[in-house]
Scaffold this motif. Structure first.
Motif, mmCIF file in Angstrom:
data_model
loop_
_atom_site.group_PDB
_atom_site.id
_atom_site.type_symbol
_atom_site.label_atom_id
_atom_site.label_comp_id
_atom_site.label_asym_id
_atom_site.label_seq_id
_atom_site.Cartn_x
_atom_site.Cartn_y
_atom_site.Cartn_z
ATOM 1 N N TYR A 58 0.774 -1.232 0.000
ATOM 2 C CA TYR A 58 0.000 0.000 0.000
ATOM 3 C C TYR A 58 0.818 1.302 0.000
ATOM 4 O O TYR A 58 0.387 2.289 -0.610
ATOM 5 C CB TYR A 58 -0.974 -0.018 1.176
ATOM 6 N N LEU A 62 -0.071 4.660 -2.278
ATOM 7 C CA LEU A 62 -0.370 5.972 -1.704
ATOM 8 C C LEU A 62 0.552 7.044 -2.263
ATOM 9 O O LEU A 62 0.136 8.188 -2.483
ATOM 10 C CB LEU A 62 -0.240 5.918 -0.180
ATOM 11 N N ARG A 67 -5.627 5.249 -3.627
ATOM 12 C CA ARG A 67 -6.169 4.711 -2.380
ATOM 13 C C ARG A 67 -7.133 3.579 -2.720
ATOM 14 O O ARG A 67 -7.775 3.600 -3.777
ATOM 15 C CB ARG A 67 -6.903 5.793 -1.583
ATOM 16 N N LEU A 168 -4.819 -0.517 6.519
ATOM 17 C CA LEU A 168 -4.928 0.579 5.556
ATOM 18 C C LEU A 168 -4.810 1.929 6.252
ATOM 19 O O LEU A 168 -4.090 2.831 5.788
ATOM 20 C CB LEU A 168 -6.265 0.498 4.819
ATOM 21 N N GLU A 172 -1.954 4.887 5.762
ATOM 22 C CA GLU A 172 -2.330 6.252 5.385
ATOM 23 C C GLU A 172 -1.863 7.269 6.418
ATOM 24 O O GLU A 172 -1.436 8.377 6.063
ATOM 25 C CB GLU A 172 -3.843 6.322 5.184
ATOM 26 N N ARG A 175 1.746 7.838 5.915
ATOM 27 C CA ARG A 175 1.965 8.693 4.761
ATOM 28 C C ARG A 175 1.680 10.164 5.090
ATOM 29 O O ARG A 175 2.437 11.061 4.710
ATOM 30 C CB ARG A 175 1.062 8.235 3.612
ATOM 31 N N ARG A 499 -12.818 6.503 8.403
ATOM 32 C CA ARG A 499 -12.063 6.610 7.150
ATOM 33 C C ARG A 499 -13.007 6.700 5.954
ATOM 34 O O ARG A 499 -12.813 7.526 5.043
ATOM 35 C CB ARG A 499 -11.141 5.398 7.015
ATOM 36 N N ALA A 503 -13.757 10.001 3.245
ATOM 37 C CA ALA A 503 -13.180 9.715 1.926
ATOM 38 C C ALA A 503 -13.421 10.838 0.925
ATOM 39 O O ALA A 503 -12.602 11.085 0.051
ATOM 40 C CB ALA A 503 -13.732 8.400 1.396
ATOM 41 N N GLU A 508 -7.826 14.196 6.899
ATOM 42 C CA GLU A 508 -6.944 13.041 6.968
ATOM 43 C C GLU A 508 -6.764 12.605 8.414
ATOM 44 O O GLU A 508 -6.597 13.433 9.313
ATOM 45 C CB GLU A 508 -5.574 13.375 6.358
#
Length: 566
Positions: A58, A62, A67, A168, A172, A175, A499, A503, A508
């Protein structure tokens, strides 16, 4: 197009992909794609990707702006299934699962990668053996059968989906990073510690406090060396067994005050000082590597950077971007509410069905309005405080909420007897060692005596890899496990729902810790995020525990600085 596809990295840097049918078997040919990101981007209708490891695949997706909605993490599922089958500690890699399936020698798991300061995970790091897609799907198909053999298959499938969703979210969050002001951090350090001296020695304030400690003892003492401090107290006619704050504070000696202040500031200097700032903050973001399911209970940990132990004073440096806000949300009295949901105690469910102070409501029913006693009783039931006043409080709680107390009592008894203990969804506490202080061969868990006391647990957690051979100690842990672990399962579904709700926004998720979540969002989205958190908590409660009266309220604050939230 099938709504489920499998993906396996190939040795040449590409990926093999294939559609899956309702039975989990390939519903079409395996295709080689040169660009992993394009392979996913070109299939927007895929609702769930099946792959070996989210941490493997993943991050690079990203990095290219791709995503995914959902995934099935085969190695996360293997960990949960092994635990449920009483085989916790066996190798959990997909390669190991394939070897067990085919009756071959089982390879050990590769060593966990240590996070380097300021580093980011990248796609296809050598974290495990790449399996051809047909082999990966053989493991996946067998896992589906093992889910069906679980005591509660639907719950076990939900747990695996929640754990995969957590993977996930963790990727994220890694990131995104947590917004961090280096200017504010440096100012805080200067206010607390004073000027830095050349050569990397202690800053001015620590040097001054060290001099005060030495003056109080009448000789040079290194306050950062516990053995030196204990010896100095002994020479002064006071016996102490450690330099822990609770013990030192009980001593009447002029060195105590500067010593306690030194220890507090020393910890900040070492754990979150200038060196930490240089190592872990890049481009206005602190990026610890969040690891979902890092403990036996399902709680998260971070790989480097101390991301879950940010001191309150350092939280001043967590500052939203200009025009943005931090929505900081804390679950209110989460574990007692979870106990109500899993025990199905009518009285406690009625109390937990309100968004008001749960401890006050319990006190009105069982402790003549004494909230402090009620809180001690509830937490004592969860954490096993059954002596002294704790025993008296527990008896009062048992009279008013018998099913709740019986639920944790039964878990404790099962733990003492070495039986498997499970959360509501099926996460499993490993079996105890069998009357020995050696490592348990089946579970791969060394005894607690091999670990320093302050490293064996964290806020009631059992850190993976360590077990006590004392039956009573394991009983206390099992008592807490069924509540804390079920709370961790609920929190994963909360994150998944939140999450999904975010979306379509710029918002975030940037931080998660047990019962607290932080969302970084534009100021105009803050109200929508607060609503999303409330609705996600309610949905997670229904998904995890079914329809119950229990509510899971959050205290939320919309702030520019994390320190202002509490």
């Amino acid at each position: 197009m099938a709504d489920r596809w499998a993906l396996a990295p190939a040795e040449d840097g590409g990926v093999d992909v294939a559609p899956l049918g309702p039975d989990g078997l390939p519903a079409g040919p395996v295709r080689r794609e040169a660009d992993p990101a394009e392979a996913v981007r070109s299939r927007p209708g895929v609702a769930r990707w099946v792959w070996r490891s989210t941490a493997e695949v993943y991050p690079r997706l990203l990095a290219t702006g791709v995503r995914v909605e959902r995934c099935y993490d085969i190695e996360a599922a293997e960990t949960l299934l092994l635990g449920h089958e009483g085989r916790y500690g066996e190798p959990r890699s997909a390669a190991a699962a394939l070897a067990r399936l085919r009756g071959g020698p089982v390879p050990p798991d590769p060593p966990q990668r240590s996070a380097e300061p300021g580093s980011q995970s990248s796609l296809f790091e050598p974290q495990g053996v790449h399996l051809p897609l047909p082999d990966l799907l053989a493991v996946y198909a067998e896992q589906q059968q093992r889910h069906e053999r679980a005591g509660h298959p639907d719950r076990m499938r939900l747990l695996t989906a929640a754990e995969s969703a957590g993977m996930l979210v963790a990727a994220e969050m890694n990131r995104a990073g947590l917004p961090w002001s280096t200017d504010v951090h440096r100012a805080v350090l200067h206010d607390l510690l004073g000027e830095r001296y050349a050569g990397g020695g202690e800053p001015r304030r620590l040097a001054e406090l060290a001099d005060e400690v030495s003056t109080a003892f009448g000789r040079r003492v290194r306050p950062d060396l516990p053995a030196d401090v204990i010896k100095a107290f002994a020479q002064a006619g006071t016996k102490v067994s450690s330099t822990r704050r609770w013990e030192i504070e009980s001593v009447d000696h002029p060195a105590v005050k500067p010593l306690i202040e030194y220890k507090k500031l020393y910890r900040i200097w070492v754990a979150h000082g200038w060196a930490w700032l240089q190592d872990w903050v890049r481009e206005g973001r602190f990026r610890p590597e969040f690891l979902a399911g890092g403990t036996v209970t399902g709680r998260w940990v971070t790989n480097g950077g101390g991301g879950l132990q940010i001191p309150k004073v350092i939280r001043r440096a967590v500052v939203a971007d200009p025009g943005w806000r931090l929505v900081v949300a804390d679950a209110d009295q989460m574990e007692p509410r979870v106990l109500a949901a899993i025990s199905r105690d009518p009285g406690l469910m009625e109390v937990a069905g309100r968004e008001s102070d749960l401890y006050q409501s319990v006190s009105d029913r069982a402790f003549s309005g004494d909230r402090d006693q009620a809180k001690l009783a509830v937490l004592g039931a969860v954490y096993g405080q059954t002596s002294g006043d704790g025993l008296k409080n527990l008896a009062a709680l048992r009279r008013r909420f018998p099913r709740a107390v019986a639920y944790v009592d039964d878990a404790a008894r099962a733990g003492e007897e070495g039986r498997l203990v499970r959360t509501w969804l099926g996460r499993t506490c490993p079996p105890a060692a069998r009357g020995t202080d050696d490592a348990t061969e089946e579970a791969g868990i060394p005894a607690a005596s091999a670990v320093p006391e302050d490293e064996q647990s964290d806020g009631g957690q059992w850190v993976p890899g360590y077990a006590s051979t004392n039956a009573r100690a394991r009983g206390r842990f099992a008592r807490n496990f069924v509540v804390q672990g079920s709370a961790a399962d609920w929190a994963l579904l909360l994150l998944a729902a939140l999450r999904k709700a975010c979306a379509g926004m710029a918002a975030e998720l940037v931080f998660f810790q047990h019962d607290e979540v932080i969302v970084h969002c534009p100021e105009e989205e803050a109200a929508a995020v607060v609503t999303a958190i409330r609705e996600a908590a309610a949905l997670a409660g229904r998904l995890t525990f079914g329809e119950t009266p229990v509510r899971f309220p959050f205290t939320t604050a919309v702030v520019e600085c994390y320190a202002d939230a509490k």
